[in-house]
Design an enzyme around this catalytic site. Structure first.
Site, PDB file in Angstrom:
ATOM      1  N   LYS A 190      -6.038  -9.447  38.484  1.00 35.71           N
ATOM      2  CA  LYS A 190      -6.743  -9.832  37.260  1.00 35.71           C
ATOM      3  C   LYS A 190      -5.737  -9.798  36.116  1.00 35.71           C
ATOM      4  O   LYS A 190      -5.340  -8.738  35.642  1.00 35.71           O
ATOM      5  CB  LYS A 190      -7.911  -8.899  36.920  1.00 35.71           C
ATOM      6  CG  LYS A 190      -8.720  -9.505  35.749  1.00 35.71           C
ATOM      7  CD  LYS A 190      -9.480  -8.505  34.951  1.00 35.71           C
ATOM      8  CE  LYS A 190      -9.015  -8.194  33.567  1.00 35.71           C
ATOM      9  NZ  LYS A 190      -8.585  -9.238  32.677  1.00 35.71           N
ATOM     10  N   GLU A 266      -0.817   3.249  34.999  1.00 35.71           N
ATOM     11  CA  GLU A 266       0.369   3.265  34.123  1.00 35.71           C
ATOM     12  C   GLU A 266      -0.136   2.898  32.742  1.00 35.71           C
ATOM     13  O   GLU A 266      -0.652   1.802  32.549  1.00 35.71           O
ATOM     14  CB  GLU A 266       1.409   2.270  34.642  1.00 35.71           C
ATOM     15  CG  GLU A 266       2.814   2.562  34.130  1.00 35.71           C
ATOM     16  CD  GLU A 266       3.115   1.893  32.808  1.00 35.71           C
ATOM     17  OE1 GLU A 266       2.887   2.547  31.763  1.00 35.71           O
ATOM     18  OE2 GLU A 266       3.559   0.743  32.802  1.00 35.71           O
ATOM     19  N   CYS A 301       5.061  -0.439  26.501  1.00 32.40           N
ATOM     20  CA  CYS A 301       4.537   0.930  26.668  1.00 32.40           C
ATOM     21  C   CYS A 301       5.617   1.987  26.518  1.00 32.40           C
ATOM     22  O   CYS A 301       5.340   3.097  26.117  1.00 32.40           O
ATOM     23  CB  CYS A 301       3.830   1.064  28.008  1.00 32.40           C
ATOM     24  SG  CYS A 301       4.843   0.546  29.390  1.00 32.40           S
ATOM     25  N   GLU A 397      -0.305   5.275  19.525  1.00 26.06           N
ATOM     26  CA  GLU A 397       0.474   4.149  20.039  1.00 26.06           C
ATOM     27  C   GLU A 397       0.187   2.920  19.174  1.00 26.06           C
ATOM     28  O   GLU A 397      -0.951   2.461  19.101  1.00 26.06           O
ATOM     29  CB  GLU A 397       0.089   3.869  21.493  1.00 26.06           C
ATOM     30  CG  GLU A 397       0.963   2.803  22.106  1.00 26.06           C
ATOM     31  CD  GLU A 397       0.684   2.594  23.585  1.00 26.06           C
ATOM     32  OE1 GLU A 397      -0.492   2.539  23.967  1.00 26.06           O
ATOM     33  OE2 GLU A 397       1.653   2.466  24.349  1.00 26.06           O
TER      34      GLU A 397
HETATM   35  P1  NDP Z   1      -6.472  -2.796  27.881  1.00 22.11           P
HETATM   36  O1  NDP Z   1      -6.215  -1.482  28.492  1.00 22.11           O
HETATM   37  O2  NDP Z   1      -7.761  -3.027  27.214  1.00 22.11           O
HETATM   38  O3  NDP Z   1      -6.302  -3.968  28.969  1.00 22.11           O
HETATM   39  C1  NDP Z   1      -5.542  -3.861  30.157  1.00 22.11           C
HETATM   40  C2  NDP Z   1      -6.283  -4.568  31.282  1.00 22.11           C
HETATM   41  O4  NDP Z   1      -7.535  -3.922  31.534  1.00 22.11           O
HETATM   42  C3  NDP Z   1      -6.632  -6.023  30.945  1.00 22.11           C
HETATM   43  O5  NDP Z   1      -6.550  -6.812  32.098  1.00 22.11           O
HETATM   44  C4  NDP Z   1      -8.058  -5.881  30.460  1.00 22.11           C
HETATM   45  O6  NDP Z   1      -8.810  -7.061  30.471  1.00 22.11           O
HETATM   46  C5  NDP Z   1      -8.612  -4.847  31.385  1.00 22.11           C
HETATM   47  N1  NDP Z   1      -9.794  -4.206  30.828  1.00 22.11           N
HETATM   48  C6  NDP Z   1     -10.124  -4.061  29.523  1.00 22.11           C
HETATM   49  N2  NDP Z   1     -11.320  -3.447  29.390  1.00 22.11           N
HETATM   50  C7  NDP Z   1     -11.754  -3.195  30.644  1.00 22.11           C
HETATM   51  C8  NDP Z   1     -12.929  -2.601  31.167  1.00 22.11           C
HETATM   52  N3  NDP Z   1     -13.903  -2.136  30.381  1.00 22.11           N
HETATM   53  N4  NDP Z   1     -13.062  -2.505  32.506  1.00 22.11           N
HETATM   54  C9  NDP Z   1     -12.094  -3.004  33.327  1.00 22.11           C
HETATM   55  N5  NDP Z   1     -10.980  -3.592  32.881  1.00 22.11           N
HETATM   56  C10 NDP Z   1     -10.789  -3.688  31.555  1.00 22.11           C
HETATM   57  O7  NDP Z   1      -5.322  -3.104  26.896  1.00 22.11           O
HETATM   58  P2  NDP Z   1      -5.348  -4.149  25.680  1.00 22.11           P
HETATM   59  O8  NDP Z   1      -4.829  -5.373  26.263  1.00 22.11           O
HETATM   60  O9  NDP Z   1      -6.637  -4.298  25.001  1.00 22.11           O
HETATM   61  O10 NDP Z   1      -4.409  -3.426  24.651  1.00 22.11           O
HETATM   62  C11 NDP Z   1      -4.886  -2.328  23.888  1.00 22.11           C
HETATM   63  C12 NDP Z   1      -3.842  -1.281  23.763  1.00 22.11           C
HETATM   64  O11 NDP Z   1      -3.490  -0.799  25.065  1.00 22.11           O
HETATM   65  C13 NDP Z   1      -2.521  -1.793  23.210  1.00 22.11           C
HETATM   66  O12 NDP Z   1      -2.527  -1.903  21.857  1.00 22.11           O
HETATM   67  C14 NDP Z   1      -1.607  -0.725  23.735  1.00 22.11           C
HETATM   68  O13 NDP Z   1      -1.699   0.395  22.924  1.00 22.11           O
HETATM   69  C15 NDP Z   1      -2.158  -0.422  25.115  1.00 22.11           C
HETATM   70  N6  NDP Z   1      -1.494  -1.200  26.165  1.00 22.11           N
HETATM   71  C16 NDP Z   1      -0.615  -0.571  26.960  1.00 22.11           C
HETATM   72  C17 NDP Z   1       0.078  -1.295  27.895  1.00 22.11           C
HETATM   73  C18 NDP Z   1       1.079  -0.667  28.779  1.00 22.11           C
HETATM   74  O14 NDP Z   1       2.033  -1.326  29.179  1.00 22.11           O
HETATM   75  N7  NDP Z   1       0.918   0.588  29.159  1.00 22.11           N
HETATM   76  C19 NDP Z   1      -0.079  -2.721  28.059  1.00 22.11           C
HETATM   77  C20 NDP Z   1      -1.092  -3.292  27.227  1.00 22.11           C
HETATM   78  C21 NDP Z   1      -1.747  -2.523  26.308  1.00 22.11           C
HETATM   79  P3  NDP Z   1      -8.857  -7.946  29.112  1.00 22.11           P
HETATM   80  O15 NDP Z   1      -7.542  -8.553  29.005  1.00 22.11           O
HETATM   81  O16 NDP Z   1      -9.914  -8.913  29.312  1.00 22.11           O
HETATM   82  O17 NDP Z   1      -9.179  -6.978  27.992  1.00 22.11           O
END
Ligand code: NDP
Length: 500
Positions: A190, A266, A301, A397
């Site tokens: 996904k 992660e 991250c 973050e």
């Molecule tokens: P999320 O954790 O929301 O998204 C990561 C993945 O999880 C996406 O594929 C997302 O889908 C999915 N997801 C979101 N909500 C749900 C849910 N309720 N149930 C199941 N899956 C879900 O990260 P964001 O993209 O919204 O970013 C928000 C913050 O997260 C950033 O600002 C940053 O702080 C952190 N982040 C950290 C990352 C890392 O590398 N560790 C990478 C990205 C973000 P969808 O895209 O549809 O929301």
């Protein structure tokens, strides 16, 4: 071919991604026809409409993945065969580098230079490295008496869901899919809703490489629907997730409320970049400090946003890192001269700008940046001095180009402040004293410590977090493949053969 701004725009102009999901070897719309828009963050324009997979689509993909897994077409195939397919996929990614990189850039706002590097070198290297590992992973024989032969063997774990973030779309797909496929698992990916396009294209290349139907499925969609359906599916054995700590927690809940699937996490970070008093403020150090914070627009991250500098060096460091920040070119991601592209969405840009306003309001000294420009979602690299450990910008973050300098009074204070966070992903230490370097590396509570240079390691080294940055699972290295394997003991009772 060397990519120019003109050639990148020319490629972008003729790309026509259709946004269809990839299930059981076929591209198709969502079963209920639902779609969502994917936006170019550099312009705000809609690139295309993408299939929004619902529970029925996830279920169909899981059935296809399970069928492929149980048939043994991939899971029990000779490892040399898995290797050949993954090596072919690596080569296909290399030959399609330019189109994939442009697609990634317009979908994510990442610079074309970063996309070319990730897709031309790193992504294929992951498929190649794990492909090579497929036929070089041996089991063990346990010591026993002559009454038994005990074999410890590894078997593919089953059907795996990979839930990805938007900051390194195709690279994160490779980080997770390459070891899972090499292990013999069937996979559902996904992509993040913001960045599905390069991963859908990867599915086509995997098919061309000879991956059997059902072994790799790509399900674009929103987290609450598609992500949750994967998290709760009773026939998925493992979920590997990269994203926010909050959503990582949801996946633990989904597993607890469904089939107790294994969840590898992660998540976020608030990583320190520490400069001890014996370090020299060289151009090399400044380059590492700036890149650790501003690479990928800070949407990383392991970004080192808390820069803990001994008080004696803090002003000189602030002056020089500010000058370096001002030299970054922010703008058109398709221009190879650009260093920082667009924030991934308008909402994310607003969120990062909110942190910049909070930093100033809480008393940090703004040295440069803090501006936006449009119509895309751009933010100038921003440097704050006089950050204190309790400020929001020091604790939360931000995931944007915001570097904060926090003066410290020595190594032990640096260690204490560095560890005073819920996160534990990464740390960088600059020192010329080997004993201090080793002391810091041993004491810092995080998954990767980088000495005298910012680095996350590479395909060979495990990557993951302590505390709320991760679970025990690790991406990369042989450890990543272990995540997707089960361990079986085969105990064979033996007897002395009758003497003829
Ligand atoms: P999320 O954790 O929301 O998204 C990561 C993945 O999880 C996406 O594929 C997302 O889908 C999915 N997801 C979101 N909500 C749900 C849910 N309720 N149930 C199941 N899956 C879900 O990260 P964001 O993209 O919204 O970013 C928000 C913050 O997260 C950033 O600002 C940053 O702080 C952190 N982040 C950290 C990352 C890392 O590398 N560790 C990478 C990205 C973000 P969808 O895209 O549809 O929301």
């Amino acid at each position: 071919m060397t990519m120019t701004r003109e050639s990148a725009h020319e490629i972008a102009g003729r790309l026509a991604p259709d946004g269809l999901a990839f299930i059981d070897g076929r591209f198709a719309p969502a079963s209920d026809g639902a779609t969502f828009e994917t936006i170019n963050p550099a312009t705000g324009g809609v690139i295309t409409h993408v299939a929004h997979c619902g529970t029925a689509d996830v279920d169909r993909a899981v059935r296809a993945a399970r069928k492929a897994f149980d048939s043994g077409v991939w899971s029990r195939a000779a490892p040399e065969y898995r290797k050949e397919v993954l090596l072919r996929l690596a080569e296909l990614v290399r030959t399609n580098r330019d189109e994939l990189a442009v697609l990634e850039s317009i979908d994510s706002g990442k610079t074309i230079t970063d996309c070319l590097h990730e897709i031309g070198r790193e992504v294929p290297n992951f498929f190649q490295w794990y492909g090579e590992l497929a036929d070089k992973s041996f089991g063990k024989v346990a010591p026993t008496g002559e009454n038994a032969l005990a074999l410890i063997v590894k078997e593919p774990a089953g059907v795996v869901g990979l839930v990805l973030p938007w900051n390194f779309p195709l690279l994160m797909a490779a980080w997770k899919a390459a070891p899972a496929l090499a292990a013999g698992c069937s996979v559902l990916i996904k992509p993040a809703e913001q960045t599905p396009l390069s991963i859908l294209r990867l599915a086509k290349l995997a098919q061309e490489a000879g991956l059997p139907d059902g072994v790799l499925n790509v399900l674009p969609g929103l987290g609450e629907t598609t992500g949750q359906a994967i998290g709760r599916h009773p026939d998925i054995d493992i979920v590997s997730f990269t994203g926010s700590t909050e959503v990582g927690g949801y996946f633990l809940r989904y597993a607890g409320e469904s089939n107790l699937k294994v969840v590898g996490l992660e998540m976020g970070g608030k990583s320190p970049f520490i400069i001890l008093d014996d370090a020299a403020i060289t151009d090399d150090l400044i380059e590492h400090a700036a890149m650790s914070a501003f690479w990928n627009g800070g949407q990383n991250c392991s970004a080192n946003m808390r820069q803990l500098v001994v008080r004696r060096l803090a002003e000189e460091f602030a002056h020089r890192v500010t000058a370096r920040a001002q030299a970054f070119r922010v703008g058109d991601p398709l221009d190879p001269a650009t260093n920082i592209g667009a924030m991934v969405t308008k909402e994310h840009q607003t969120r990062v700008m909110g942190y910049i306003a909070t930093g100033a309001a809480e008393g940090a000294r703004l040295l440069t940046g803090g501006d936006t420009s449009g119509p895309g979602y751009f933010i100038q690299p921003t440097v704050f001095a006089d950050m204190t450990p309790t400020m929001s910008i020091a604790r939360e973050e931000i995931f944007g180009p915001v570097l904060g300098i926090l003066p410290v009074d020595g190594m032990e204070e640096a260690l204490r402040i560095a560890g005073d966070t819920d996160y534990g992903l990464h740390a960088t230490v600059f020192t010329r004293d080997i004993d201090r370097a080793i002391h810091m590396a041993r004491r810092l509570p995080c998954g990767t410590v980088s000495v005298n240079g910012f680095s996350e390691g590479d395909v060979k080294t495990p990557f993951g977090g302590y505390k709320r940055s991760g679970s025990l699972a690790r991406d990369n290295g042989t450890e990543a493949m272990d995540q997707y394997l089960q361990t079986k003991t085969i105990w064979i009772a033996t007897a002395q053969p009758a003497v003829p």
